[in-house]
Design a protein around this motif. Sequence first.
Motif, PDB file in Angstrom:
ATOM      1  N   PHE A   4      15.893  -9.173  32.199  1.00 34.07           N
ATOM      2  CA  PHE A   4      14.726  -8.299  32.206  1.00 34.07           C
ATOM      3  C   PHE A   4      15.184  -6.865  31.984  1.00 34.07           C
ATOM      4  O   PHE A   4      16.244  -6.468  32.472  1.00 34.07           O
ATOM      5  N   PRO A   5      14.394  -6.054  31.291  1.00 29.33           N
ATOM      6  CA  PRO A   5      14.701  -4.631  31.225  1.00 29.33           C
ATOM      7  C   PRO A   5      14.589  -4.028  32.631  1.00 29.33           C
ATOM      8  O   PRO A   5      13.851  -4.541  33.474  1.00 29.33           O
ATOM      9  N   LEU A   6      15.324  -2.956  32.884  1.00 28.42           N
ATOM     10  CA  LEU A   6      15.213  -2.281  34.173  1.00 28.42           C
ATOM     11  C   LEU A   6      13.794  -1.790  34.383  1.00 28.42           C
ATOM     12  O   LEU A   6      13.109  -1.401  33.440  1.00 28.42           O
ATOM     13  N   THR A  46       5.556  -7.323  36.769  1.00 28.29           N
ATOM     14  CA  THR A  46       4.501  -8.085  37.427  1.00 28.29           C
ATOM     15  C   THR A  46       4.490  -9.484  36.831  1.00 28.29           C
ATOM     16  O   THR A  46       4.166  -9.671  35.660  1.00 28.29           O
ATOM     17  N   LEU A  47       4.898 -10.464  37.645  1.00 27.00           N
ATOM     18  CA  LEU A  47       4.965 -11.841  37.190  1.00 27.00           C
ATOM     19  C   LEU A  47       3.703 -12.579  37.615  1.00 27.00           C
ATOM     20  O   LEU A  47       3.261 -12.450  38.752  1.00 27.00           O
ATOM     21  N   THR A  48       3.120 -13.334  36.692  1.00 20.68           N
ATOM     22  CA  THR A  48       1.951 -14.143  37.001  1.00 20.68           C
ATOM     23  C   THR A  48       2.119 -15.533  36.396  1.00 20.68           C
ATOM     24  O   THR A  48       2.869 -15.718  35.437  1.00 20.68           O
ATOM     25  N   ASN A  62      18.967  -6.259  36.879  1.00 19.36           N
ATOM     26  CA  ASN A  62      18.451  -6.773  35.605  1.00 19.36           C
ATOM     27  C   ASN A  62      19.312  -7.890  35.017  1.00 19.36           C
ATOM     28  O   ASN A  62      18.882  -8.575  34.104  1.00 19.36           O
ATOM     29  N   THR A  63      20.511  -8.111  35.527  1.00 22.29           N
ATOM     30  CA  THR A  63      21.332  -9.221  35.030  1.00 22.29           C
ATOM     31  C   THR A  63      21.369 -10.391  36.003  1.00 22.29           C
ATOM     32  O   THR A  63      22.024 -11.389  35.737  1.00 22.29           O
ATOM     33  N   ASP A  64      20.662 -10.289  37.141  1.00 30.40           N
ATOM     34  CA  ASP A  64      20.612 -11.387  38.106  1.00 30.40           C
ATOM     35  C   ASP A  64      19.815 -12.559  37.535  1.00 30.40           C
ATOM     36  O   ASP A  64      18.792 -12.369  36.881  1.00 30.40           O
ATOM     37  N   SER A  65      20.288 -13.762  37.810  1.00 29.79           N
ATOM     38  CA  SER A  65      19.527 -14.954  37.466  1.00 29.79           C
ATOM     39  C   SER A  65      18.485 -15.183  38.559  1.00 29.79           C
ATOM     40  O   SER A  65      18.813 -15.200  39.743  1.00 29.79           O
TER      41      SER A  65
END
Length: 72
Positions: free
Chosen positions: A57-59, A63-65, A11-14
């Motif tokens: 992002f929260p853990l 779904t990315l669109t 969740n902390t990855d760019s």
Amino acid sequence: TNPADNSVFGNTDSVTIGASASDTDGSVTNVQFFDGLVLLRSISAPPYSFSTAAFTFPLGLHTLTAVASDNV
């Protein structure tokens, strides 16, 4: 186009989120990126991509669109 389907990140990855968009009878005027129903970013000129370095992002599953709009 980014990230690939079923990618896994902390969740902390760019993460670079991107899409390609084109219109055969006009021009793309905007690409909106969503995480579920939440608008992440709206981009009006190519390249249609951005980095998540400014937020996390929260853990959990996401779904990315991408939704492209054209001039008509």
